[in-house]
Write a protein that holds these residues in place. Structure first.
Motif, mmCIF file in Angstrom:
data_model
loop_
_atom_site.group_PDB
_atom_site.id
_atom_site.type_symbol
_atom_site.label_atom_id
_atom_site.label_comp_id
_atom_site.label_asym_id
_atom_site.label_seq_id
_atom_site.Cartn_x
_atom_site.Cartn_y
_atom_site.Cartn_z
ATOM 1 N N ALA A 78 0.840 -1.205 0.000
ATOM 2 C CA ALA A 78 0.000 0.000 0.000
ATOM 3 C C ALA A 78 0.874 1.254 0.000
ATOM 4 C CB ALA A 78 -0.938 0.000 1.201
ATOM 5 N N ALA A 79 1.956 1.240 0.774
ATOM 6 C CA ALA A 79 2.866 2.394 0.804
ATOM 7 C C ALA A 79 3.465 2.643 -0.569
ATOM 8 C CB ALA A 79 3.967 2.160 1.838
ATOM 9 N N GLU A 80 3.846 1.581 -1.246
ATOM 10 C CA GLU A 80 4.462 1.712 -2.565
ATOM 11 C C GLU A 80 3.462 2.141 -3.636
ATOM 12 O OE1 GLU A 80 6.473 -2.011 -3.088
ATOM 13 O OE2 GLU A 80 8.090 -1.407 -1.731
ATOM 14 N N GLN A 81 2.174 1.955 -3.375
ATOM 15 C CA GLN A 81 1.146 2.427 -4.308
ATOM 16 C C GLN A 81 0.954 3.940 -4.199
ATOM 17 O OE1 GLN A 81 -2.555 0.276 -4.115
ATOM 18 N NE2 GLN A 81 -1.482 -1.686 -3.987
ATOM 19 N N LEU A 82 1.329 4.518 -3.054
ATOM 20 C CA LEU A 82 1.111 5.949 -2.839
ATOM 21 C C LEU A 82 2.327 6.818 -3.118
ATOM 22 C CD1 LEU A 82 -1.078 5.824 0.388
ATOM 23 C CD2 LEU A 82 -1.814 6.066 -1.995
ATOM 24 N N TRP A 83 3.514 6.327 -2.786
ATOM 25 C CA TRP A 83 4.727 7.132 -2.945
ATOM 26 C C TRP A 83 5.818 6.331 -3.637
ATOM 27 C CZ3 TRP A 83 4.916 12.228 -2.053
ATOM 28 C CH2 TRP A 83 3.897 12.786 -1.262
ATOM 29 N N ILE A 84 6.494 6.966 -4.604
ATOM 30 C CA ILE A 84 7.584 6.352 -5.359
ATOM 31 C C ILE A 84 8.876 7.047 -4.954
ATOM 32 C CG2 ILE A 84 8.519 5.948 -7.669
ATOM 33 C CD1 ILE A 84 5.504 6.354 -8.622
ATOM 34 N N LEU A 85 9.890 6.267 -4.674
ATOM 35 C CA LEU A 85 11.182 6.839 -4.294
ATOM 36 C C LEU A 85 11.770 7.577 -5.485
ATOM 37 C CD1 LEU A 85 13.263 7.114 -2.044
ATOM 38 C CD2 LEU A 85 14.281 4.976 -2.839
ATOM 39 N N LYS A 86 11.993 8.870 -5.310
ATOM 40 C CA LYS A 86 12.488 9.740 -6.375
ATOM 41 C C LYS A 86 14.000 9.911 -6.280
ATOM 42 C CE LYS A 86 11.853 14.575 -7.637
ATOM 43 N NZ LYS A 86 11.019 15.750 -7.346
ATOM 44 N N HIS A 87 14.504 10.053 -5.055
ATOM 45 C CA HIS A 87 15.940 10.254 -4.835
ATOM 46 C C HIS A 87 16.350 9.615 -3.512
ATOM 47 C CE1 HIS A 87 19.869 12.139 -4.531
ATOM 48 N NE2 HIS A 87 19.549 12.470 -3.306
ATOM 49 N N ALA A 88 17.366 8.766 -3.574
ATOM 50 C CA ALA A 88 17.894 8.138 -2.358
ATOM 51 C C ALA A 88 19.400 8.329 -2.321
ATOM 52 C CB ALA A 88 17.554 6.654 -2.334
ATOM 53 N N THR A 89 19.885 8.919 -1.262
ATOM 54 C CA THR A 89 21.315 9.049 -1.062
ATOM 55 C C THR A 89 21.836 7.729 -0.512
ATOM 56 O OG1 THR A 89 21.063 11.383 -0.566
ATOM 57 C CG2 THR A 89 23.115 10.349 0.133
ATOM 58 N N LYS A 90 22.840 7.199 -1.152
ATOM 59 C CA LYS A 90 23.432 5.925 -0.731
ATOM 60 C C LYS A 90 24.309 6.162 0.504
ATOM 61 C CE LYS A 90 26.481 2.326 -2.489
ATOM 62 N NZ LYS A 90 27.241 1.874 -3.658
ATOM 63 N N PRO A 91 24.048 5.437 1.592
ATOM 64 C CA PRO A 91 24.884 5.611 2.784
ATOM 65 C C PRO A 91 26.289 5.039 2.577
ATOM 66 C CG PRO A 91 23.233 3.922 3.160
ATOM 67 C CD PRO A 91 22.980 4.480 1.800
ATOM 68 N N ILE A 92 27.204 5.568 3.316
ATOM 69 C CA ILE A 92 28.580 5.073 3.282
ATOM 70 C C ILE A 92 28.664 3.819 4.139
ATOM 71 C CG2 ILE A 92 30.967 5.605 3.906
ATOM 72 C CD1 ILE A 92 30.200 8.592 3.484
ATOM 73 N N TYR A 93 29.277 2.784 3.597
ATOM 74 C CA TYR A 93 29.449 1.541 4.367
ATOM 75 C C TYR A 93 30.349 1.869 5.549
ATOM 76 C CZ TYR A 93 29.021 -3.563 4.438
ATOM 77 O OH TYR A 93 28.668 -4.852 4.738
ATOM 78 N N PRO A 94 29.919 1.621 6.776
ATOM 79 C CA PRO A 94 30.717 1.997 7.945
ATOM 80 C C PRO A 94 32.088 1.308 7.964
ATOM 81 C CG PRO A 94 28.504 1.377 8.588
ATOM 82 C CD PRO A 94 28.657 1.006 7.148
ATOM 83 N N LYS A 95 33.098 2.078 8.284
ATOM 84 C CA LYS A 95 34.466 1.557 8.319
ATOM 85 C C LYS A 95 34.583 0.384 9.293
ATOM 86 C CE LYS A 95 39.241 3.053 8.524
ATOM 87 N NZ LYS A 95 40.151 4.190 8.631
ATOM 88 N N ALA A 96 33.932 0.503 10.443
ATOM 89 C CA ALA A 96 33.980 -0.589 11.443
ATOM 90 C C ALA A 96 33.414 -1.877 10.865
ATOM 91 C CB ALA A 96 33.208 -0.187 12.697
ATOM 92 N N ALA A 97 32.348 -1.766 10.049
ATOM 93 C CA ALA A 97 31.740 -2.948 9.431
ATOM 94 C C ALA A 97 32.667 -3.535 8.368
ATOM 95 C CB ALA A 97 30.395 -2.590 8.820
ATOM 96 N N LEU A 98 33.344 -2.676 7.627
ATOM 97 C CA LEU A 98 34.299 -3.157 6.619
ATOM 98 C C LEU A 98 35.445 -3.913 7.275
ATOM 99 C CD1 LEU A 98 34.529 -0.066 4.236
ATOM 100 C CD2 LEU A 98 33.620 -2.324 3.674
ATOM 101 N N ILE A 99 36.002 -3.342 8.317
ATOM 102 C CA ILE A 99 37.141 -3.961 9.013
ATOM 103 C C ILE A 99 36.729 -5.300 9.620
ATOM 104 C CG2 ILE A 99 38.687 -3.720 11.006
ATOM 105 C CD1 ILE A 99 38.691 -0.665 10.343
ATOM 106 N N ALA A 100 35.544 -5.328 10.232
ATOM 107 C CA ALA A 100 35.064 -6.550 10.886
ATOM 108 C C ALA A 100 34.401 -7.524 9.910
ATOM 109 C CB ALA A 100 34.083 -6.193 12.004
ATOM 110 N N LYS A 101 34.314 -7.140 8.645
ATOM 111 C CA LYS A 101 33.674 -7.954 7.600
ATOM 112 C C LYS A 101 32.246 -8.344 8.003
ATOM 113 C CE LYS A 101 37.840 -9.596 5.443
ATOM 114 N NZ LYS A 101 38.558 -10.714 4.890
ATOM 115 N N GLN A 102 31.463 -7.318 8.349
ATOM 116 C CA GLN A 102 30.088 -7.504 8.787
ATOM 117 C C GLN A 102 29.114 -7.000 7.722
ATOM 118 O OE1 GLN A 102 29.027 -8.735 12.110
ATOM 119 N NE2 GLN A 102 31.074 -9.529 11.744
ATOM 120 N N THR A 103 28.067 -7.742 7.504
ATOM 121 C CA THR A 103 26.979 -7.348 6.617
ATOM 122 C C THR A 103 25.707 -7.330 7.444
ATOM 123 O OG1 THR A 103 26.084 -7.775 4.416
ATOM 124 C CG2 THR A 103 26.407 -9.680 5.818
ATOM 125 N N GLY A 104 24.703 -6.597 6.998
ATOM 126 C CA GLY A 104 23.475 -6.543 7.779
ATOM 127 C C GLY A 104 22.487 -5.545 7.244
#
Length: 145
Positions: A41-67
């Motif tokens: 229902a949410a997707e029927q009302l609003w379409i994502l027009k612009h999304a800023t991609k977050p930076i993968y956290p350095k701590a997650a890169l070092i620890a090889k964590q995904t989530g």
């Protein structure tokens, strides 16, 4: 090291045909439809027009964590993302700040079925994927990637 980021919202396509939106409650504070449990229902009302991609956290890169990180947001009648409320993340606490910062700049466009630009409350999940992650199976299970 190759990393990937994906949005776990399929806001780029509208469902074909006419469909009846469910009877939803309205939030008193923002007069927004509460669709946090109804992604379609949410997707029927609003379409994502612009999304800023977050930076993968350095701590997650070092620890090889995904989530992932889940939030409840309000899309106001202008298509702005406001009232960003954290729900949960995996691993706990790792992707919250970068996700919240990214969500602040997300812009939405009202669909043709939302000609009055009705504000809504919805859930969004930002996924962080690293092929070499040590926690890939647990992340897939929690985040349903």
């Amino acid at each position: 090291m190759k990393t990937y980021f994906s949005l776990s919202i399929a806001a780029f396509a509208l469902l074909a045909g006419c469909s009846q939106l469910p009877n939803t409650s309205t939030s008193n504070s923002t007069d927004a439809l509460d669709l946090r449990d109804n992604k379609n229902a949410a997707e029927q009302l609003w379409i994502l027009k612009h999304a800023t991609k977050p930076i993968y956290p350095k701590a997650a890169l070092i620890a090889k964590q995904t989530g992932c990180a889940r939030f409840v947001i309000t899309i106001d009648n202008q298509g702005n993302t406001i009232d960003i409320r954290f729900v949960e993340s995996f691993p706990e606490g790792l992707f919250i700040d970068v996700s919240r910062e990214s969500l602040k700049s997300w812009q939405w466009q009202a669909s043709t079925s939302n000609s009055e630009s009705q504000a809504i409350i919805r859930t969004v999940q930002l996924d962080y994927f690293m092929k070499e992650a040590v926690n890939i199976d647990a992340a897939k299970a929690f985040c349903t990637i």
